[in-house]
Motif scaffolding. Structure first.
Motif, PDB file in Angstrom:
ATOM      1  N   ASN A  35       6.348   1.498 -12.560  1.00  0.00           N
ATOM      2  CA  ASN A  35       6.910   0.501 -11.869  1.00  0.00           C
ATOM      3  C   ASN A  35       6.534   0.358 -10.395  1.00  0.00           C
ATOM      4  O   ASN A  35       6.507  -0.758  -9.761  1.00  0.00           O
ATOM      5  N   ALA A  36       6.190   1.372  -9.820  1.00  0.00           N
ATOM      6  CA  ALA A  36       5.842   1.324  -8.337  1.00  0.00           C
ATOM      7  C   ALA A  36       4.523   0.388  -8.443  1.00  0.00           C
ATOM      8  O   ALA A  36       4.182  -0.330  -7.458  1.00  0.00           O
ATOM      9  N   ALA A  37       3.298   0.400  -9.545  1.00  0.00           N
ATOM     10  CA  ALA A  37       2.365  -0.220  -9.230  1.00  0.00           C
ATOM     11  C   ALA A  37       2.861  -1.753  -9.460  1.00  0.00           C
ATOM     12  O   ALA A  37       1.946  -2.446  -8.776  1.00  0.00           O
ATOM     13  N   ILE A  38       3.657  -2.038 -10.490  1.00  0.00           N
ATOM     14  CA  ILE A  38       4.104  -3.603 -10.381  1.00  0.00           C
ATOM     15  C   ILE A  38       4.621  -4.118  -9.071  1.00  0.00           C
ATOM     16  O   ILE A  38       4.286  -5.228  -8.908  1.00  0.00           O
ATOM     17  N   ILE A  39       5.512  -3.121  -8.743  1.00  0.00           N
ATOM     18  CA  ILE A  39       6.132  -3.368  -7.244  1.00  0.00           C
ATOM     19  C   ILE A  39       5.092  -3.693  -6.036  1.00  0.00           C
ATOM     20  O   ILE A  39       4.891  -4.821  -5.338  1.00  0.00           O
ATOM     21  N   SER A  40       4.213  -2.804  -6.389  1.00  0.00           N
ATOM     22  CA  SER A  40       3.025  -2.853  -5.290  1.00  0.00           C
ATOM     23  C   SER A  40       2.189  -4.201  -5.488  1.00  0.00           C
ATOM     24  O   SER A  40       1.832  -4.684  -4.384  1.00  0.00           O
ATOM     25  N   MET A  41       1.962  -4.484  -6.972  1.00  0.00           N
ATOM     26  CA  MET A  41       1.167  -5.791  -7.009  1.00  0.00           C
ATOM     27  C   MET A  41       1.806  -6.984  -6.229  1.00  0.00           C
ATOM     28  O   MET A  41       1.311  -7.589  -5.662  1.00  0.00           O
ATOM     29  N   TYR A  42       3.174  -7.021  -6.616  1.00  0.00           N
ATOM     30  CA  TYR A  42       3.899  -8.459  -6.034  1.00  0.00           C
ATOM     31  C   TYR A  42       3.732  -8.271  -4.431  1.00  0.00           C
ATOM     32  O   TYR A  42       3.535  -9.364  -3.927  1.00  0.00           O
ATOM     33  N   VAL A 100       1.685  -7.121  -2.515  1.00  0.00           N
ATOM     34  CA  VAL A 100       0.131  -7.166  -2.052  1.00  0.00           C
ATOM     35  C   VAL A 100      -0.011  -8.764  -2.426  1.00  0.00           C
ATOM     36  O   VAL A 100      -0.781  -9.343  -1.386  1.00  0.00           O
ATOM     37  N   ALA A 101       0.159  -9.229  -3.580  1.00  0.00           N
ATOM     38  CA  ALA A 101      -0.136 -10.553  -3.608  1.00  0.00           C
ATOM     39  C   ALA A 101       0.386 -11.529  -2.876  1.00  0.00           C
ATOM     40  O   ALA A 101       0.155 -12.572  -2.444  1.00  0.00           O
ATOM     41  N   PHE A 102       1.985 -11.151  -2.441  1.00  0.00           N
ATOM     42  CA  PHE A 102       2.781 -12.270  -1.356  1.00  0.00           C
ATOM     43  C   PHE A 102       2.095 -11.941  -0.151  1.00  0.00           C
ATOM     44  O   PHE A 102       2.002 -12.685   0.649  1.00  0.00           O
ATOM     45  N   SER A 103       1.541 -10.853   0.183  1.00  0.00           N
ATOM     46  CA  SER A 103       0.818 -10.829   1.440  1.00  0.00           C
ATOM     47  C   SER A 103      -0.461 -11.421   1.422  1.00  0.00           C
ATOM     48  O   SER A 103      -0.798 -12.130   2.524  1.00  0.00           O
ATOM     49  N   VAL A 143       0.892  -1.176   0.030  1.00  0.00           N
ATOM     50  CA  VAL A 143      -0.102  -0.096   0.023  1.00  0.00           C
ATOM     51  C   VAL A 143       0.797   1.076  -0.007  1.00  0.00           C
ATOM     52  O   VAL A 143       0.489   2.150  -0.677  1.00  0.00           O
ATOM     53  N   ALA A 144       1.892   1.183   0.919  1.00  0.00           N
ATOM     54  CA  ALA A 144       2.645   2.458   0.969  1.00  0.00           C
ATOM     55  C   ALA A 144       3.748   2.725  -0.417  1.00  0.00           C
ATOM     56  O   ALA A 144       3.883   3.802  -0.587  1.00  0.00           O
ATOM     57  N   SER A 145       3.899   1.551  -1.157  1.00  0.00           N
ATOM     58  CA  SER A 145       5.009   1.809  -2.496  1.00  0.00           C
ATOM     59  C   SER A 145       4.320   2.531  -3.674  1.00  0.00           C
ATOM     60  O   SER A 145       4.803   2.756  -4.701  1.00  0.00           O
ATOM     61  N   LEU A 146       2.822   2.664  -3.351  1.00  0.00           N
ATOM     62  CA  LEU A 146       1.835   3.133  -4.584  1.00  0.00           C
ATOM     63  C   LEU A 146       1.016   4.382  -3.931  1.00  0.00           C
ATOM     64  O   LEU A 146       0.103   3.828  -3.049  1.00  0.00           O
ATOM     65  N   PHE A 196      -8.767 -12.882   1.417  1.00  0.00           N
ATOM     66  CA  PHE A 196      -7.510 -13.192   0.362  1.00  0.00           C
ATOM     67  C   PHE A 196      -7.944 -13.009  -0.980  1.00  0.00           C
ATOM     68  O   PHE A 196      -7.223 -12.497  -1.800  1.00  0.00           O
ATOM     69  N   VAL A 197      -9.103 -13.270  -1.425  1.00  0.00           N
ATOM     70  CA  VAL A 197      -9.727 -12.984  -2.827  1.00  0.00           C
ATOM     71  C   VAL A 197      -9.791 -11.470  -3.183  1.00  0.00           C
ATOM     72  O   VAL A 197      -9.333 -10.901  -4.347  1.00  0.00           O
ATOM     73  N   THR A 198     -10.347 -10.790  -2.098  1.00  0.00           N
ATOM     74  CA  THR A 198     -10.302  -9.228  -2.308  1.00  0.00           C
ATOM     75  C   THR A 198      -8.883  -8.762  -2.541  1.00  0.00           C
ATOM     76  O   THR A 198      -8.705  -7.929  -3.282  1.00  0.00           O
ATOM     77  N   ILE A 199      -8.106  -9.058  -1.634  1.00  0.00           N
ATOM     78  CA  ILE A 199      -6.674  -8.581  -1.667  1.00  0.00           C
ATOM     79  C   ILE A 199      -5.870  -8.889  -2.989  1.00  0.00           C
ATOM     80  O   ILE A 199      -5.311  -7.857  -3.658  1.00  0.00           O
ATOM     81  N   LEU A 200      -6.044 -10.225  -3.647  1.00  0.00           N
ATOM     82  CA  LEU A 200      -5.543 -10.647  -4.906  1.00  0.00           C
ATOM     83  C   LEU A 200      -6.020  -9.648  -6.061  1.00  0.00           C
ATOM     84  O   LEU A 200      -5.599  -9.332  -6.751  1.00  0.00           O
ATOM     85  N   SER A 201      -7.535  -9.526  -5.774  1.00  0.00           N
ATOM     86  CA  SER A 201      -8.016  -8.654  -7.135  1.00  0.00           C
ATOM     87  C   SER A 201      -7.577  -7.354  -6.911  1.00  0.00           C
ATOM     88  O   SER A 201      -7.300  -6.652  -8.066  1.00  0.00           O
ATOM     89  N   SER A 202      -7.273  -6.823  -5.832  1.00  0.00           N
ATOM     90  CA  SER A 202      -6.408  -5.270  -5.495  1.00  0.00           C
ATOM     91  C   SER A 202      -5.255  -5.315  -6.180  1.00  0.00           C
ATOM     92  O   SER A 202      -5.051  -4.391  -6.963  1.00  0.00           O
ATOM     93  N   ALA A 203      -4.579  -6.445  -5.906  1.00  0.00           N
ATOM     94  CA  ALA A 203      -3.109  -6.522  -6.468  1.00  0.00           C
ATOM     95  C   ALA A 203      -3.215  -6.645  -7.946  1.00  0.00           C
ATOM     96  O   ALA A 203      -2.245  -5.884  -8.384  1.00  0.00           O
ATOM     97  N   ALA A 204      -4.023  -7.281  -8.453  1.00  0.00           N
ATOM     98  CA  ALA A 204      -3.934  -7.643  -9.791  1.00  0.00           C
ATOM     99  C   ALA A 204      -4.396  -6.170 -10.653  1.00  0.00           C
ATOM    100  O   ALA A 204      -3.756  -5.833 -11.507  1.00  0.00           O
ATOM    101  N   MET A 205      -5.594  -5.450  -9.991  1.00  0.00           N
ATOM    102  CA  MET A 205      -5.850  -4.105 -10.897  1.00  0.00           C
ATOM    103  C   MET A 205      -4.624  -3.123 -10.779  1.00  0.00           C
ATOM    104  O   MET A 205      -4.316  -2.620 -11.639  1.00  0.00           O
TER     105      MET A 205
END
Length: 125
Positions: free
Chosen positions: A49-56, A58-61, A24-27, A95-104
């Motif tokens: 790049n920040a959006a892609i890093i943020s995705m990873y 959040v997905a790992f979280s 959340v803090a990286s984007l 888990f599903v909600t967090i993953l969909s947020s990361a994907a967006m």
């Protein structure tokens, strides 16, 4: 019997919190700006790049969360109990909600880096 031990489960619980915070803090998408400013923000390579890093992050979280909750469910259920099942069901929804947020977050950044057109301003916000 749990696949992961209690110490690893504790580490996963902490990892979930740290990774979600970093994601959340990286984007930091600007909010109270004009449509053109939000489009310009997404066109900047550093922000992509920040959006892609943020995705990873959040997905790992989310992965750490579901593993932690799996262990916690087994501990709460004990010998034939069912107390942890409701908690695990709600956690799976998170888990599903967090993953969909990361994907967006990541899909927009990765698509724009590959010279795809930007989506609409409402999607970018």
């Amino acid at each position: 019997m749990s696949v992961i031990g209690p110490r690893l489960a504790a580490v996963l619980g902490i990892a979930f919190a740290v990774l979600l915070f970093l994601g959340v803090a990286s984007l930091s998408v600007p909010h109270e700006v004009s449509d053109q400013e939000i489009v310009d923000w997404w066109r900047d390579s550093a922000n992509q790049n920040a959006a892609i890093i943020s995705m990873y992050f959040v997905a790992f979280s989310a992965l750490a969360l579901v593993l932690f909750l799996g262990h916690l469910r087994e501990r709460l259920n004990g010998e034939g109990g069912t107390a942890g099942n409701a908690m695990f069901a709600v956690g799976t929804g998170a888990f599903v909600t967090i993953l969909s947020s990361a994907a967006m977050r990541g899909v927009i950044g990765a698509a724009v880096k590959d010279n795809e057109p930007l989506p609409g301003v409402d999607t970018l916000r």
